[in-house]
Scaffold this active site. Structure first.
Site, short mmCIF file in Angstrom:
data_model
loop_
_atom_site.label_atom_id
_atom_site.label_comp_id
_atom_site.label_asym_id
_atom_site.label_seq_id
_atom_site.Cartn_x
_atom_site.Cartn_y
_atom_site.Cartn_z
N PHE A 198 12.26 27.01 83.77
CA PHE A 198 11.69 27.73 84.92
C PHE A 198 11.33 26.85 86.12
O PHE A 198 10.17 26.87 86.59
CB PHE A 198 10.42 28.51 84.52
CG PHE A 198 10.60 29.62 83.54
CD1 PHE A 198 11.84 30.16 83.25
CD2 PHE A 198 9.48 30.17 82.90
CE1 PHE A 198 11.97 31.21 82.34
CE2 PHE A 198 9.60 31.21 81.99
CZ PHE A 198 10.85 31.72 81.71
N ASN A 209 18.86 37.32 76.60
CA ASN A 209 18.76 35.99 77.18
C ASN A 209 19.71 35.05 76.43
O ASN A 209 20.48 35.50 75.58
CB ASN A 209 17.30 35.50 77.07
CG ASN A 209 16.90 34.66 78.27
OD1 ASN A 209 17.64 33.75 78.66
ND2 ASN A 209 15.76 34.95 78.87
N SER A 224 12.98 33.27 77.35
CA SER A 224 13.62 31.99 77.63
C SER A 224 13.31 31.02 76.50
O SER A 224 12.16 30.91 76.08
CB SER A 224 13.12 31.42 78.95
OG SER A 224 13.48 30.05 79.02
N ASN A 233 21.78 25.53 78.92
CA ASN A 233 20.77 25.12 79.90
C ASN A 233 19.40 24.99 79.28
O ASN A 233 19.06 25.68 78.32
CB ASN A 233 20.74 26.10 81.09
CG ASN A 233 19.73 27.21 80.93
OD1 ASN A 233 18.55 27.04 81.20
ND2 ASN A 233 20.20 28.36 80.43
N ASN A 260 13.33 27.86 76.77
CA ASN A 260 13.00 26.56 77.34
C ASN A 260 11.56 26.40 77.81
O ASN A 260 11.23 25.42 78.47
CB ASN A 260 13.97 26.25 78.50
CG ASN A 260 15.41 26.32 78.02
OD1 ASN A 260 15.76 25.72 77.01
ND2 ASN A 260 16.25 27.07 78.74
N THR A 261 10.73 27.38 77.52
CA THR A 261 9.29 27.26 77.79
C THR A 261 8.61 27.40 76.44
O THR A 261 8.77 28.43 75.77
CB THR A 261 8.82 28.37 78.77
OG1 THR A 261 9.44 28.15 80.04
CG2 THR A 261 7.31 28.37 78.94
N LYS A 317 12.80 41.54 78.99
CA LYS A 317 14.04 40.80 78.66
C LYS A 317 13.85 40.06 77.34
O LYS A 317 12.93 39.28 77.19
CB LYS A 317 14.40 39.82 79.77
CG LYS A 317 15.74 39.13 79.50
CD LYS A 317 16.33 38.56 80.74
CE LYS A 317 17.62 37.82 80.45
NZ LYS A 317 18.16 37.16 81.63
C1 LIG Z 1 21.54 27.94 84.12
C2 LIG Z 1 20.94 29.22 83.64
C3 LIG Z 1 19.62 29.54 84.01
C4 LIG Z 1 19.05 30.74 83.57
N1 LIG Z 1 17.78 31.05 83.97
C5 LIG Z 1 17.21 32.22 83.56
C6 LIG Z 1 15.92 32.57 84.00
O1 LIG Z 1 15.27 31.86 84.78
N2 LIG Z 1 15.40 33.75 83.54
C7 LIG Z 1 16.08 34.58 82.70
O2 LIG Z 1 15.57 35.64 82.33
N3 LIG Z 1 17.34 34.27 82.29
C8 LIG Z 1 17.90 33.12 82.70
N4 LIG Z 1 19.16 32.80 82.28
C9 LIG Z 1 19.85 33.70 81.32
C10 LIG Z 1 20.78 34.69 82.02
O3 LIG Z 1 20.07 35.54 82.87
C11 LIG Z 1 21.54 35.52 80.97
O4 LIG Z 1 20.61 36.30 80.24
C12 LIG Z 1 22.32 34.67 80.00
O5 LIG Z 1 22.90 33.56 80.65
C13 LIG Z 1 23.43 35.46 79.30
O6 LIG Z 1 24.34 35.96 80.24
P1 LIG Z 1 25.76 35.23 80.55
O7 LIG Z 1 26.42 34.95 79.23
O8 LIG Z 1 26.51 36.21 81.41
O9 LIG Z 1 25.44 33.98 81.28
C14 LIG Z 1 19.77 31.62 82.71
C15 LIG Z 1 21.09 31.29 82.36
C16 LIG Z 1 21.68 30.12 82.81
C17 LIG Z 1 23.08 29.79 82.41
#
Ligand SMILES: Cc1cc2nc3c(=O)[nH]c(=O)nc-3n(C[C@H](O)[C@H](O)[C@H](O)COP(=O)(O)O)c2cc1C
Length: 317
Positions: free
Chosen positions: A115, A238, A175, A111, A177-178, A209
């Site tokens: 934000f 993350n 993140s 992704n 992406n910022t 985080k």
């Molecule tokens: C589509 C998407 C959007 C995410 N948006 C955020 C976010 O806004 N803030 C954040 O701290 N982590 C965000 N994450 C990261 C997740 O909270 C998590 O840390 C990461 O996906 C690893 O966990 P997983 O393997 O169980 O998905 C996002 C993940 C995905 C897939």
């Protein structure tokens, strides 16, 4: 039920599919609750530290319910905690679409959301009405156009808005992406970011985080600074930007090993007053078991919830 819906959902573009699911979940309608029954209390594993109590050790990671639209239904399913956000102070639309991609063969996602957020006022209105059984976290981040020098003011303003209505707050500095956000993980920036929080009395638990892509030195600095500024712990991790694909961060099974390499050594720094929340590629009961065996208490999922639905909450299946 989820397995029956999934072929339809997976035919849609990932973000359309997510928005469709969020629309249904935000209705919290009785037939939907009936179709997706709650995890029985007997299958929950409670988790507790000095800072938090979760009725079930598996929580929903940030990014799934960014704007707090479906808290009641997500709590109904059985998540021990729900982390809303990332919420930004001003509303922003995020990056251009498409910005979520499935990597089906690896049960993973990529992704580059950047934000998208309804903004603090809108999200706060919803958060204020939540009274469900899942612990509530609010994950906060800076707006895209805010210079790093002004980030601290924004994080403090967000903290002050949400802390009275949340069980814990997460400062997201990881993140991918910022632009430049991850710089806030470096010692000097992090100290500047956290300093104003020392002036707040009777603080709610605050977590940082972190990303799985940092050097050992940077991670050790983060632990030191987090402890020095009395944070309640770290959330690791993350998404990763170490991959062969295009832009964005990877989550799911392609992240499992890297995330483990991040949370495993961190667990040695955990103690009565410092929690390590594990997240990243948990997709099987064994993954959680390993984390708990090594002393972890609180785990989160995102991607495995997309691929498996609420069954991911069952720890002994
Ligand atoms: C589509 C998407 C959007 C995410 N948006 C955020 C976010 O806004 N803030 C954040 O701290 N982590 C965000 N994450 C990261 C997740 O909270 C998590 O840390 C990461 O996906 C690893 O966990 P997983 O393997 O169980 O998905 C996002 C993940 C995905 C897939």
């Amino acid at each position: 039920m989820y397995q029956a819906l999934k072929p339809f959902m997976f035919r849609l573009d990932p973000e359309t599919s997510h928005n469709f699911a969020m629309g249904m979940m935000s209705s919290n309608a009785w037939p939907l609750r009936k179709a997706f029954p709650a995890l029985p209390d007997s299958e929950m594993r409670s988790a507790q530290s000095k800072h938090m109590t979760w009725r079930h050790a598996v929580g929903l990671a940030a990014g799934f319910d960014k704007d707090a639209r479906a808290l009641d239904f997500l709590a109904h399913l059985g998540f021990g905690a729900i982390e809303v956000g990332t919420v930004t102070l001003k509303p922003q639309i995020g990056n251009e679409r498409p910005r979520i991609w499935r990597i089906k063969e690896d049960n993973s996602l990529r992704n580059a959301m950047g934000f998208p957020s309804g903004g603090a006022q809108e999200v706060l209105r919803r958060v204020k009405t939540y009274k469900g059984p899942a612990t509530l976290g609010v994950n906060i981040g800076k707006n895209k156009d805010t210079p790093l020098e002004q980030a601290a003011d924004e994080y403090v303003a967000l903290y002050k808005m949400f802390a009275p209505h949340a069980d814990y707050i997460v400062i997201n500095v990881s993140s991918p992406n910022t632009a430049d956000l991850r710089k806030l993980q470096e010692r000097a920036w992090l100290e500047q970011l956290l300093k104003p929080f020392t002036e707040i009395s009777e603080r709610k638990p605050i977590y940082l985080k972190i990303s799985p892509d940092e050097s050992e030195n940077t991670v050790n600095d983060m632990v030191e600074v987090a402890k020095e500024f009395d944070l309640s712990g770290l959330i690791a991790t993350n998404t990763t930007s170490q991959h062969q694909y295009d832009v964005g961060g990877i989550s799911g099974e392609l992240l499992t090993d890297l995330a483990r390499k991040s949370w495993e050594p961190l667990l040695k720094h955990a103690d009565d007053s410092f929690d390590i929340v594990g997240v990243g590629g948990f997709s099987k009961p064994e993954h959680f078991e390993e984390f708990f065996d090594l002393g972890g208490k609180f785990a989160q999922v995102y991607t495995a919830f997309v691929y498996q639905g609420p069954d991911i909450l069952k720890l002994d299946s």
